[in-house]
Design a protein around this motif. Structure first.
Motif, PDB file in Angstrom:
ATOM      1  N   THR A 239       0.823  -1.208   0.000  1.00 32.98           N
ATOM      2  CA  THR A 239       0.000   0.000   0.000  1.00 32.98           C
ATOM      3  C   THR A 239       0.859   1.262   0.000  1.00 32.98           C
ATOM      4  O   THR A 239       0.360   2.354   0.236  1.00 32.98           O
ATOM      5  CB  THR A 239      -0.933   0.033   1.230  1.00 32.98           C
ATOM      6  N   SER A 240       2.170   1.119  -0.259  1.00 32.15           N
ATOM      7  CA  SER A 240       3.048   2.290  -0.280  1.00 32.15           C
ATOM      8  C   SER A 240       2.969   2.988  -1.634  1.00 32.15           C
ATOM      9  O   SER A 240       2.750   2.358  -2.666  1.00 32.15           O
ATOM     10  CB  SER A 240       4.489   1.860  -0.003  1.00 32.15           C
ATOM     11  N   TYR A 241       3.166   4.300  -1.602  1.00 30.80           N
ATOM     12  CA  TYR A 241       3.103   5.094  -2.830  1.00 30.80           C
ATOM     13  C   TYR A 241       4.489   5.217  -3.461  1.00 30.80           C
ATOM     14  O   TYR A 241       5.501   5.234  -2.771  1.00 30.80           O
ATOM     15  CB  TYR A 241       2.585   6.509  -2.536  1.00 30.80           C
ATOM     16  N   ILE A 242       4.532   5.304  -4.761  1.00 38.52           N
ATOM     17  CA  ILE A 242       5.732   5.690  -5.487  1.00 38.52           C
ATOM     18  C   ILE A 242       5.360   6.865  -6.375  1.00 38.52           C
ATOM     19  O   ILE A 242       4.176   7.097  -6.648  1.00 38.52           O
ATOM     20  CB  ILE A 242       6.298   4.540  -6.347  1.00 38.52           C
ATOM     21  N   ASP A 243       6.349   7.614  -6.805  1.00 37.01           N
ATOM     22  CA  ASP A 243       6.084   8.780  -7.634  1.00 37.01           C
ATOM     23  C   ASP A 243       6.417   8.458  -9.084  1.00 37.01           C
ATOM     24  O   ASP A 243       7.544   8.099  -9.412  1.00 37.01           O
ATOM     25  CB  ASP A 243       6.921   9.972  -7.158  1.00 37.01           C
ATOM     26  N   GLN A 244       5.437   8.532  -9.957  1.00 37.20           N
ATOM     27  CA  GLN A 244       5.631   8.287 -11.373  1.00 37.20           C
ATOM     28  C   GLN A 244       5.447   9.600 -12.125  1.00 37.20           C
ATOM     29  O   GLN A 244       4.323  10.015 -12.408  1.00 37.20           O
ATOM     30  CB  GLN A 244       4.651   7.230 -11.890  1.00 37.20           C
ATOM     31  N   ASN A 245       6.590  10.280 -12.396  1.00 36.71           N
ATOM     32  CA  ASN A 245       6.556  11.560 -13.116  1.00 36.71           C
ATOM     33  C   ASN A 245       5.634  12.569 -12.433  1.00 36.71           C
ATOM     34  O   ASN A 245       4.836  13.246 -13.078  1.00 36.71           O
ATOM     35  CB  ASN A 245       6.102  11.345 -14.566  1.00 36.71           C
ATOM     36  N   GLY A 246       5.751  12.624 -11.125  1.00 38.72           N
ATOM     37  CA  GLY A 246       4.957  13.584 -10.385  1.00 38.72           C
ATOM     38  C   GLY A 246       3.575  13.110 -10.018  1.00 38.72           C
ATOM     39  O   GLY A 246       2.836  13.801  -9.328  1.00 38.72           O
ATOM     40  N   THR A 247       3.207  11.908 -10.472  1.00 37.34           N
ATOM     41  CA  THR A 247       1.884  11.367 -10.179  1.00 37.34           C
ATOM     42  C   THR A 247       2.004  10.215  -9.179  1.00 37.34           C
ATOM     43  O   THR A 247       2.706   9.241  -9.448  1.00 37.34           O
ATOM     44  CB  THR A 247       1.195  10.853 -11.453  1.00 37.34           C
ATOM     45  N   PRO A 248       1.355  10.300  -8.021  1.00 33.44           N
ATOM     46  CA  PRO A 248       1.447   9.203  -7.044  1.00 33.44           C
ATOM     47  C   PRO A 248       0.730   7.952  -7.545  1.00 33.44           C
ATOM     48  O   PRO A 248      -0.309   8.032  -8.205  1.00 33.44           O
ATOM     49  CB  PRO A 248       0.757   9.783  -5.805  1.00 33.44           C
ATOM     50  N   ALA A 249       1.309   6.815  -7.261  1.00 34.52           N
ATOM     51  CA  ALA A 249       0.704   5.549  -7.672  1.00 34.52           C
ATOM     52  C   ALA A 249       1.044   4.483  -6.642  1.00 34.52           C
ATOM     53  O   ALA A 249       2.022   4.610  -5.902  1.00 34.52           O
ATOM     54  CB  ALA A 249       1.207   5.135  -9.057  1.00 34.52           C
ATOM     55  N   TYR A 250       0.259   3.438  -6.592  1.00 33.05           N
ATOM     56  CA  TYR A 250       0.526   2.354  -5.660  1.00 33.05           C
ATOM     57  C   TYR A 250       1.634   1.458  -6.210  1.00 33.05           C
ATOM     58  O   TYR A 250       1.673   1.145  -7.404  1.00 33.05           O
ATOM     59  CB  TYR A 250      -0.735   1.514  -5.425  1.00 33.05           C
ATOM     60  N   ASN A 251       2.541   1.062  -5.331  1.00 31.80           N
ATOM     61  CA  ASN A 251       3.645   0.185  -5.706  1.00 31.80           C
ATOM     62  C   ASN A 251       3.179  -1.268  -5.534  1.00 31.80           C
ATOM     63  O   ASN A 251       3.466  -1.921  -4.544  1.00 31.80           O
ATOM     64  CB  ASN A 251       4.861   0.471  -4.829  1.00 31.80           C
ATOM     65  N   VAL A 252       2.427  -1.759  -6.509  1.00 31.78           N
ATOM     66  CA  VAL A 252       1.833  -3.095  -6.389  1.00 31.78           C
ATOM     67  C   VAL A 252       2.669  -4.128  -7.125  1.00 31.78           C
ATOM     68  O   VAL A 252       3.458  -3.807  -8.015  1.00 31.78           O
ATOM     69  CB  VAL A 252       0.394  -3.115  -6.965  1.00 31.78           C
ATOM     70  N   ARG A 253       2.483  -5.380  -6.734  1.00 29.90           N
ATOM     71  CA  ARG A 253       3.154  -6.491  -7.398  1.00 29.90           C
ATOM     72  C   ARG A 253       2.326  -6.952  -8.590  1.00 29.90           C
ATOM     73  O   ARG A 253       1.108  -6.857  -8.590  1.00 29.90           O
ATOM     74  CB  ARG A 253       3.352  -7.648  -6.416  1.00 29.90           C
ATOM     75  N   PHE A 254       3.024  -7.494  -9.576  1.00 30.78           N
ATOM     76  CA  PHE A 254       2.348  -8.012 -10.754  1.00 30.78           C
ATOM     77  C   PHE A 254       2.305  -9.532 -10.691  1.00 30.78           C
ATOM     78  O   PHE A 254       3.233 -10.181 -10.214  1.00 30.78           O
ATOM     79  CB  PHE A 254       3.058  -7.571 -12.036  1.00 30.78           C
ATOM     80  N   THR A 255       1.209 -10.085 -11.160  1.00 27.68           N
ATOM     81  CA  THR A 255       1.083 -11.538 -11.259  1.00 27.68           C
ATOM     82  C   THR A 255       1.232 -11.933 -12.721  1.00 27.68           C
ATOM     83  O   THR A 255       0.615 -11.330 -13.594  1.00 27.68           O
ATOM     84  CB  THR A 255      -0.287 -12.009 -10.735  1.00 27.68           C
ATOM     85  N   SER A 256       2.067 -12.910 -12.981  1.00 28.63           N
ATOM     86  CA  SER A 256       2.298 -13.341 -14.363  1.00 28.63           C
ATOM     87  C   SER A 256       1.271 -14.411 -14.753  1.00 28.63           C
ATOM     88  O   SER A 256       1.466 -15.598 -14.485  1.00 28.63           O
ATOM     89  CB  SER A 256       3.724 -13.899 -14.509  1.00 28.63           C
ATOM     90  N   PHE A 257       0.182 -13.977 -15.355  1.00 30.37           N
ATOM     91  CA  PHE A 257      -0.845 -14.909 -15.810  1.00 30.37           C
ATOM     92  C   PHE A 257      -0.464 -15.456 -17.183  1.00 30.37           C
ATOM     93  O   PHE A 257       0.020 -14.727 -18.047  1.00 30.37           O
ATOM     94  CB  PHE A 257      -2.208 -14.217 -15.901  1.00 30.37           C
ATOM     95  N   GLN A 258      -0.701 -16.744 -17.377  1.00 25.17           N
ATOM     96  CA  GLN A 258      -0.440 -17.360 -18.668  1.00 25.17           C
ATOM     97  C   GLN A 258      -1.709 -17.523 -19.485  1.00 25.17           C
ATOM     98  O   GLN A 258      -1.667 -17.553 -20.715  1.00 25.17           O
ATOM     99  CB  GLN A 258       0.216 -18.736 -18.456  1.00 25.17           C
ATOM    100  N   LYS A 259      -2.843 -17.633 -18.796  1.00 21.42           N
ATOM    101  CA  LYS A 259      -4.112 -17.868 -19.480  1.00 21.42           C
ATOM    102  C   LYS A 259      -5.164 -16.889 -18.975  1.00 21.42           C
ATOM    103  O   LYS A 259      -5.078 -16.390 -17.853  1.00 21.42           O
ATOM    104  CB  LYS A 259      -4.593 -19.303 -19.244  1.00 21.42           C
ATOM    105  N   GLU A 260      -6.149 -16.655 -19.811  1.00 22.12           N
ATOM    106  CA  GLU A 260      -7.234 -15.758 -19.429  1.00 22.12           C
ATOM    107  C   GLU A 260      -7.982 -16.297 -18.217  1.00 22.12           C
ATOM    108  O   GLU A 260      -8.421 -15.525 -17.357  1.00 22.12           O
ATOM    109  CB  GLU A 260      -8.189 -15.576 -20.608  1.00 22.12           C
ATOM    110  N   GLU A 261      -8.116 -17.626 -18.125  1.00 16.43           N
ATOM    111  CA  GLU A 261      -8.842 -18.227 -17.008  1.00 16.43           C
ATOM    112  C   GLU A 261      -8.148 -17.906 -15.680  1.00 16.43           C
ATOM    113  O   GLU A 261      -8.814 -17.665 -14.668  1.00 16.43           O
ATOM    114  CB  GLU A 261      -8.946 -19.744 -17.185  1.00 16.43           C
ATOM    115  N   GLU A 262      -6.810 -17.899 -15.684  1.00 10.00           N
ATOM    116  CA  GLU A 262      -6.069 -17.592 -14.461  1.00 10.00           C
ATOM    117  C   GLU A 262      -6.301 -16.142 -14.040  1.00 10.00           C
ATOM    118  O   GLU A 262      -6.504 -15.849 -12.858  1.00 10.00           O
ATOM    119  CB  GLU A 262      -4.575 -17.837 -14.685  1.00 10.00           C
ATOM    120  N   ALA A 263      -6.257 -15.241 -15.011  1.00  4.08           N
ATOM    121  CA  ALA A 263      -6.477 -13.826 -14.713  1.00  4.08           C
ATOM    122  C   ALA A 263      -7.897 -13.586 -14.208  1.00  4.08           C
ATOM    123  O   ALA A 263      -8.116 -12.819 -13.264  1.00  4.08           O
ATOM    124  CB  ALA A 263      -6.208 -12.984 -15.959  1.00  4.08           C
TER     125      ALA A 263
END
Length: 267
Positions: A223-247
């Motif tokens: 839930t921590s913020y990072i700064d992306q070109n002056g715009t705050p955004a959440y520093n979230v993790r990405f999940t590597s989905f292989q199939k649409e069903e998983e996503a």
């Protein structure tokens, strides 16, 4: 389809999704809840269809077996035999405190979803997937991120979908902590942390102690913020989905968490 029927079908789908959420926890208690959720939605759908059929006595006095067997004589019900097993599973849990294994419960979760898709179409001329729950999300930003995530899944941009759904979950977790926090303790330190944050974290863990799946899901959400070109955004993790069903499964899990818990808090 009348508005009353649509509301009924929405309610049953949402109750089924509660069952999906409880099924993700391995405890006997959560397994018992899952069985009851699954059995309840199947029986209510069957009773709704049975309203225009004649029985030997009032419909309210007919049991699950009588109803499903009568309807099956008219039209073969998808997974008829397996649904009879679900009825036995429910009776064992209700009357003998015998709870099926998690493996057997997981099988029934998939069977009931297939039955709901079939019955919505054949009994009520309704597309199961057309009934979506995003409109029930209270928070505008959470709702927008979930809708964007769903669109990204449709076009198979799974990385963007993962980002959006996890941002939605991060916003939801932030609102939970804000609810548990005590503003009077913001400036009280303890061990290098704010006392209000420590107590909010403890309350959060106690509150979700009966739902370890959701607790682990939210605990691993940044839930921590990072700064992306002056715009705050959440520093979230990405999940590597292989199939649409998983996503889509991950999307539904996050949506279930949000809908299950949002109404318990004043936000």
């Amino acid at each position: 389809m009348s508005s009353d029927v649509k509301i009924f079908l929405m309610d049953m789908k949402r109750l089924y999704q509660y069952g999906v959420l409880t099924s993700k926890n391995p405890s006997k208690f959560q397994g018992r809840l899952t069985i009851h959720f699954l059995h309840y939605v199947v029986e209510q759908v069957l009773r709704k269809k049975a309203q225009d059929h004649l029985f030997n006595g009032p419909l309210s006095e007919q049991g699950f077996e009588e109803i499903i067997k009568k309807l099956n004589r008219e039209t073969n019900i998808l997974y008829f035999d397996e649904l009879l097993k679900l009825n036995i599973m429910r009776n064992n849990a209700q009357h003998q405190n015998i709870v099926a294994t998690k493996e057997d419960i997981d099988v029934q979760v998939k069977i009931v979803e297939s039955f709901l898709r079939w019955s919505y179409k054949n009994y009520f001329q309704c597309d199961y997937d057309s009934l979506n729950f995003e409109s029930f999300i209270n928070d505008e930003k959470i709702r927008e991120n979930m809708l964007e995530a769903s669109k990204f899944i449709d076009v198979k941009d799974f990385k963007s979908a993962s980002e959006k759904m996890n941002v939605a979950l991060a916003i939801f977790k932030t609102k939970l902590f804000a609810f548990f926090a005590d503003p009077k303790l913001w400036n009280v330190p303890i061990g290098g942390f704010r006392l209000t944050d420590v107590l909010a974290d403890l309350t959060f863990k106690i509150f979700l102690s009966n739902d370890p799946y959701t607790l682990n899901k939210l605990s691993s959400t940044q839930t921590s913020y990072i700064d992306q070109n002056g715009t705050p955004a959440y520093n979230v993790r990405f999940t590597s989905f292989q199939k649409e069903e998983e996503a889509r499964e991950e999307y539904d899990a996050i949506l279930n968490i949000i809908l299950t818990y949002q109404d318990r808090f004043a936000f």
